[in-house]
Scaffold this active site. Structure first.
Site, PDB file in Angstrom:
ATOM      1  N   CYS A 269      15.178  50.508-104.363  1.00  0.00           N
ATOM      2  CA  CYS A 269      15.918  51.759-104.167  1.00  0.00           C
ATOM      3  C   CYS A 269      15.330  52.596-103.022  1.00  0.00           C
ATOM      4  O   CYS A 269      15.426  52.188-101.876  1.00  0.00           O
ATOM      5  CB  CYS A 269      15.974  52.544-105.472  1.00  0.00           C
ATOM      6  SG  CYS A 269      17.393  53.663-105.585  1.00  0.00           S
ATOM      7  N   LEU A 270      14.706  53.740-103.290  1.00  0.00           N
ATOM      8  CA  LEU A 270      14.136  54.547-102.205  1.00  0.00           C
ATOM      9  C   LEU A 270      13.102  53.741-101.429  1.00  0.00           C
ATOM     10  O   LEU A 270      13.024  53.832-100.198  1.00  0.00           O
ATOM     11  CB  LEU A 270      13.499  55.822-102.756  1.00  0.00           C
ATOM     12  CG  LEU A 270      12.837  56.716-101.711  1.00  0.00           C
ATOM     13  CD1 LEU A 270      13.875  57.376-100.807  1.00  0.00           C
ATOM     14  CD2 LEU A 270      11.971  57.785-102.368  1.00  0.00           C
ATOM     15  N   ASN A 309      21.628  53.330-108.690  1.00  0.00           N
ATOM     16  CA  ASN A 309      21.446  54.781-108.651  1.00  0.00           C
ATOM     17  C   ASN A 309      20.942  55.175-107.274  1.00  0.00           C
ATOM     18  O   ASN A 309      19.740  55.289-107.051  1.00  0.00           O
ATOM     19  CB  ASN A 309      20.461  55.251-109.725  1.00  0.00           C
ATOM     20  CG  ASN A 309      20.210  56.743-109.652  1.00  0.00           C
ATOM     21  OD1 ASN A 309      21.046  57.488-109.131  1.00  0.00           O
ATOM     22  ND2 ASN A 309      19.078  57.183-110.144  1.00  0.00           N
ATOM     23  N   HIS A 350      18.715  48.225-109.276  1.00  0.00           N
ATOM     24  CA  HIS A 350      17.569  48.328-110.186  1.00  0.00           C
ATOM     25  C   HIS A 350      17.467  47.098-111.079  1.00  0.00           C
ATOM     26  O   HIS A 350      18.128  47.022-112.118  1.00  0.00           O
ATOM     27  CB  HIS A 350      17.701  49.590-111.048  1.00  0.00           C
ATOM     28  CG  HIS A 350      17.358  50.842-110.312  1.00  0.00           C
ATOM     29  ND1 HIS A 350      16.123  51.450-110.401  1.00  0.00           N
ATOM     30  CD2 HIS A 350      18.081  51.584-109.449  1.00  0.00           C
ATOM     31  CE1 HIS A 350      16.109  52.532-109.638  1.00  0.00           C
ATOM     32  NE2 HIS A 350      17.288  52.629-109.035  1.00  0.00           N
ATOM     33  N   GLU A 352      15.159  46.288-113.050  1.00  0.00           N
ATOM     34  CA  GLU A 352      14.591  46.601-114.374  1.00  0.00           C
ATOM     35  C   GLU A 352      15.681  46.995-115.361  1.00  0.00           C
ATOM     36  O   GLU A 352      15.468  47.011-116.577  1.00  0.00           O
ATOM     37  CB  GLU A 352      13.541  47.709-114.267  1.00  0.00           C
ATOM     38  CG  GLU A 352      14.074  49.121-114.193  1.00  0.00           C
ATOM     39  CD  GLU A 352      14.639  49.494-112.838  1.00  0.00           C
ATOM     40  OE1 GLU A 352      15.132  50.628-112.698  1.00  0.00           O
ATOM     41  OE2 GLU A 352      14.580  48.657-111.909  1.00  0.00           O
TER      42      GLU A 352
END
Length: 372
Positions: A269-270, A309, A350, A352
């Protein structure tokens, strides 16, 4: 029943009912399409500075519990739900959502048309908003919103990142035995750069057989490089987190040093976006982002349903220095890359999957194999 008033930067003015914390808050409003996992979403540090609109109309019905916290607190500004259920029914529940929101000073907005809001965000894009249980005047709300900083002007990393280094030892949740597995530590340690890491990312790294050390976002790259050269650590993980990655100039410089040292790295992500920026490829903002647990991603022809996200994405021209490993089948944006001639790879989604599907967990094992 306490009223709450909402004003969006496009001029929309709404009235609803309040649950959770009282007060006034300003943030960016987005929508999340996940059908389950509202507690994990609310406590995900990546939502710092944002209001989350749930498209799932029934929220609160399974309560909350300490094991489903993704961080020590909730960083989002507030949540918008169609129907809130104060009475919950779940054998794992330890309390109600309202109490959780009050404890962490998060506004709860209920009895509002979330379908209308979602369609508006889909058509016009994510935007800033203000919500208040104290201010009912539309003009005053507009004035407060106009003078407030925008989400891209705030470095939320400093708020959500750990202040002290620590070791994480819990593995993944075992639903059969109702506890967290204690994975065996390997002889290779990885350092997690905490930009707002979710607890279940750390769990999956441990579950893959890695020893996990978490350090603040203000890390010193030279120290980590020295530890890698001394064989004290075997790799670096760059975590998820909130806000606009282009504002993280100090962090970018440190990541560039890590890249030059040829340390094995994995990012989500980031962190995925940070690797792109550190390689000289700026990210861009999506219209309304990807937030949900049902996003199909192609992994070299194999379709995985993923949790997402993010509001920002890496550019298409990153193919100049990296091979694309994953593509989003909703909008054909890049979801994962492997940098050429380097043990560095990253994904936007993600793996996870908390909450969400589990079919991308293999990525943690791939990282562990590189480190070992």
């Amino acid at each position: 029943m306490q009223k709450v008033w909402i004003y969006l930067e496009n001029g929309t003015f709404l009235e609803a009912n309040s649950f959770g914390a009282k007060g006034t808050a300003v943030g960016e409003i987005v929508f999340n399409t996940s059908l389950t996992g509202y507690q994990e979403i609310i406590t995900d540090p990546s939502y710092a500075g944002q209001f989350v609109t749930f498209t799932m109309p029934e929220i609160g019905n399974v309560g909350v519990n300490k094991d489903d916290m993704e961080s020590k607190t909730a960083y989002c500004k507030g949540v918008l739900v169609r129907n809130y259920h104060h009475e919950y029914s779940n054998y794992r529940a330890e309390g109600d959502l309202c109490a959780l929101l009050k404890e962490h000073n998060v506004l709860g907005i209920k009895d509002i048309d979330t379908r209308y809001i979602t369609k508006m965000l889909r058509d016009e894009g994510a935007m800033m908003m203000i919500a208040s249980t104290e201010i009912s005047d539309k003009d005053e709300l507009a004035k407060q919103l106009e003078k407030s900083p925008r989400i891209e002007d705030i470095n939320y990393i400093e708020e959500v990142s750990t202040k002290e280094t620590y070791i994480h030892k819990n593995g993944a949740w075992n639903h059969q035995k109702l506890r967290y597995n204690k994975a065996v530590m390997s002889d290779k340690k990885v350092v997690v750069i905490d930009f707002g890491v979710k607890r279940n990312i750390l769990n999956e790294l441990v579950e893959a057989g890695l020893e996990v050390e978490v350090v603040p976002s203000s890390f010193n790259a030279d120290e980590l490089i020295a530890r890698f050269e001394a064989k004290e650590i075997g790799g670096i993980f760059l975590s998820n987190g909130p806000g606009d990655p282009l504002t993280l100039t100090k962090e970018k410089e440190q990541v560039q040093k890590l890249i030059s040292a040829n340390i094995p790295m994995f990012a989500i992500c980031l962190g995925h976006q940070m690797l792109s920026i550190a390689h000289g490829f700026d990210t861009y903002k999506l219209k309304f982002g990807q937030h949900g647990g049902n996003h199909p991603v192609s992994n070299k022809g194999i379709v995985e349903i993923t949790a997402q996200n993010h509001n920002y994405n890496v550019p298409d021209n990153i193919i100049e220095i990296a091979d694309v490993t994953h593509m989003n089948l909703f909008d054909n944006t890049i979801e994962g890359v492997k940098y050429k001639n380097k043990d560095i790879f990253s994904v936007q989604h993600h793996p996870e999957a908390s909450p969400g599907p589990h079919e991308s967990k293999y990525i943690f094992k791939q990282f562990a194999d590189i480190v070992k």
